[in-house]
Design an enzyme around this catalytic site. Structure first.
Site, mmCIF file in Angstrom:
data_model
loop_
_atom_site.group_PDB
_atom_site.id
_atom_site.type_symbol
_atom_site.label_atom_id
_atom_site.label_comp_id
_atom_site.label_asym_id
_atom_site.label_seq_id
_atom_site.Cartn_x
_atom_site.Cartn_y
_atom_site.Cartn_z
ATOM 1 C CE1 TYR A 297 -42.671 24.480 23.747
ATOM 2 C CE2 TYR A 297 -43.999 24.247 25.731
ATOM 3 C CZ TYR A 297 -42.900 23.894 24.982
ATOM 4 O OH TYR A 297 -42.024 22.958 25.478
ATOM 5 C CB ALA B 67 -37.020 19.788 19.742
ATOM 6 C CB SER C 258 -29.480 17.296 21.664
ATOM 7 O OG SER C 258 -29.960 16.918 20.402
ATOM 8 C CB ALA D 127 -46.394 18.359 19.470
ATOM 9 C CE LYS E 157 -41.444 20.149 27.231
ATOM 10 N NZ LYS E 157 -40.516 19.014 27.284
HETATM 11 O O1 0WD Z 1 -35.573 25.636 23.615
HETATM 12 C C1 0WD Z 1 -35.431 24.433 23.761
HETATM 13 N N1 0WD Z 1 -34.748 23.723 22.894
HETATM 14 C C2 0WD Z 1 -36.026 23.783 24.959
HETATM 15 C C3 0WD Z 1 -36.183 22.432 25.009
HETATM 16 C C4 0WD Z 1 -36.449 24.655 26.072
HETATM 17 C C5 0WD Z 1 -36.988 23.942 27.197
HETATM 18 C C6 0WD Z 1 -37.133 22.592 27.185
HETATM 19 N N2 0WD Z 1 -36.735 21.847 26.099
HETATM 20 C C7 0WD Z 1 -36.937 20.409 26.158
HETATM 21 C C8 0WD Z 1 -37.678 19.786 25.025
HETATM 22 O O2 0WD Z 1 -39.067 20.017 25.109
HETATM 23 C C9 0WD Z 1 -37.312 18.322 25.222
HETATM 24 O O3 0WD Z 1 -38.090 17.780 26.271
HETATM 25 O O4 0WD Z 1 -35.703 19.751 26.168
HETATM 26 C C10 0WD Z 1 -35.869 18.424 25.683
HETATM 27 C C11 0WD Z 1 -34.836 18.170 24.615
HETATM 28 O O5 0WD Z 1 -35.089 18.982 23.511
HETATM 29 P P1 0WD Z 1 -33.978 19.610 22.554
HETATM 30 O O6 0WD Z 1 -32.634 19.236 23.008
HETATM 31 O O7 0WD Z 1 -34.351 21.018 22.373
HETATM 32 O O8 0WD Z 1 -34.336 18.936 21.166
HETATM 33 P P2 0WD Z 1 -33.653 17.861 20.184
HETATM 34 O O9 0WD Z 1 -32.204 18.094 20.052
HETATM 35 O O10 0WD Z 1 -34.465 17.922 18.923
HETATM 36 O O11 0WD Z 1 -33.917 16.495 20.927
HETATM 37 C C12 0WD Z 1 -35.191 16.019 21.204
HETATM 38 C C13 0WD Z 1 -35.264 14.594 20.746
HETATM 39 C C14 0WD Z 1 -35.734 14.258 19.355
HETATM 40 O O12 0WD Z 1 -35.186 14.931 18.410
HETATM 41 P P3 0WD Z 1 -35.969 15.227 17.013
HETATM 42 O O13 0WD Z 1 -35.572 16.633 16.748
HETATM 43 O O14 0WD Z 1 -35.401 14.230 16.064
HETATM 44 O O15 0WD Z 1 -37.460 15.091 17.207
HETATM 45 O O16 0WD Z 1 -36.242 13.837 21.371
HETATM 46 C C15 0WD Z 1 -36.193 12.555 20.757
HETATM 47 C C16 0WD Z 1 -35.605 12.746 19.385
HETATM 48 O O17 0WD Z 1 -34.347 12.196 19.316
HETATM 49 N N3 0WD Z 1 -37.482 11.934 20.559
HETATM 50 C C17 0WD Z 1 -37.705 10.658 20.888
HETATM 51 N N4 0WD Z 1 -36.905 9.745 21.492
HETATM 52 C C18 0WD Z 1 -37.418 8.519 21.656
HETATM 53 N N5 0WD Z 1 -38.654 8.175 21.285
HETATM 54 C C19 0WD Z 1 -39.017 10.374 20.467
HETATM 55 C C20 0WD Z 1 -39.477 9.069 20.678
HETATM 56 N N6 0WD Z 1 -40.707 8.679 20.296
HETATM 57 N N7 0WD Z 1 -39.544 11.500 19.909
HETATM 58 C C21 0WD Z 1 -38.597 12.442 19.962
#
Ligand code: 0WD
Length: 256
Positions: free
Chosen positions: A157, A197, A19, A95, A164
């Site tokens: 996206y 994600a 993450s 989403a 975003k």
């Molecule tokens: O390429 C990428 N990975 C990018 C991510 C590029 C640019 C931006 N981002 C952003 C994402 O849009 C997000 O805002 O970075 C942020 C973190 O994303 P990440 O590190 O890529 O993703 P991940 O490790 O999956 O963490 C996001 C987490 C969720 O994980 P999962 O995969 O289980 O959905 O957001 C959390 C959850 O732990 N999350 C929530 N936390 C609290 N309440 C909720 C919620 N309702 N929904 C999701």
């Protein structure tokens, strides 16, 4: 001594050690911040506890940003551990998967759009509202994670790009609102990074390959690089920066 010594940071959005929030926690820990963590659900609890322990923290709090009750309860609990808070990192997006492919016009439902905006954009503002009393008088800093889809039509996206865009607008409005209280609000727009994600976005692998081939730095960025930028933006070294979207994308966004 690290440049975040004496700062207390609440980190949301850890789902694995891949993450982006994990990279941010690592950098902030290295720079001397004390950390607290939230987890979304029981499935993630033990993983976040392990991460917290690795970074010398035992503060692990449930917070599902889908409800105000959960956010309020999380800050109430945080208040039993800490009497003040300097940094909040919002690293959360969601989403429904079927909304993240194909025609945005045909596939985006009212419900899908509401969920994406609620979890990925509004929740940053909601966290800020409950964090604010704990951040009073401390030169606090709020940080969110965004992506280029906020300003460009990236294939698949879709509704997340709409969310975003809303998140980035929130950063500006929140910065204007909270600036007089000494609280800064910024976002990092990260290049694509393989996380849980990201796996939900169809064609993601192709995007990584594309970045590697054409981004000015000719490679993808890492969670360590995003973490270092986050640590800087949330530190007093960045005391003059608020309302900004900082790109950590190997220069991709400058290409025409
Ligand atoms: O390429 C990428 N990975 C990018 C991510 C590029 C640019 C931006 N981002 C952003 C994402 O849009 C997000 O805002 O970075 C942020 C973190 O994303 P990440 O590190 O890529 O993703 P991940 O490790 O999956 O963490 C996001 C987490 C969720 O994980 P999962 O995969 O289980 O959905 O957001 C959390 C959850 O732990 N999350 C929530 N936390 C609290 N309440 C909720 C919620 N309702 N929904 C999701």
């Amino acid at each position: 001594m690290g440049f975040l010594a004496g700062k207390r940071a609440l980190i949301t959005g850890i789902a694995s050690d891949r993450s982006i929030a994990y990279g941010i926690a690592a950098a902030m820990h290295r720079e001397g911040a004390e950390l607290a963590f939230t987890y979304q659900n029981d499935k993630l609890k033990s993983r976040v506890e392990k991460t917290a322990a690795a970074f010398g923290s035992s503060i692990v709090i449930h917070c599902d940003v889908a409800t105000d009750e959960s956010i309020e309860a999380a800050f109430t609990e945080l208040g039993t551990h800490w009497d003040g808070l300097d940094i909040v990192v919002h690293s959360i997006a969601f989403a429904p998967k079927e909304q993240l492919s194909g025609s945005i016009v045909d596939n985006t439902t009212r419900e899908g759009s509401q969920i994406a905006h609620d979890i990925s954009a509004y929740s940053f503002l909601a966290l800020a509202r409950y964090a604010k009393p704990m951040m009073a008088g401390r030169n606090g800093s709020l940080l969110a994670l965004s992506y280029l889809g906020a300003i460009a039509a990236i294939p698949n996206y879709n509704v997340m790009g709409m969310a975003k865009a809303s998140l980035e607008a929130s950063v500006r409005f929140m910065a204007a609102d909270l600036g007089p209280q000494g609280i800064r609000v910024n976002a990092i727009s990260a290049g694509p990074i393989r996380t849980l994600a990201a796996a939900g976005i169809s064609g993601f692998k192709k995007m990584l390959d594309f970045f590697e081939k054409y981004a000015p730095l000719r490679r993808n960025v890492t969670i360590e690089e995003v973490g270092n930028t986050a640590a800087f933006l949330c530190s007093d070294l960045a005391s003059g920066i608020t309302g900004e979207i900082t790109y950590v994308d190997g220069g991709w966004n400058i290409l025409g």
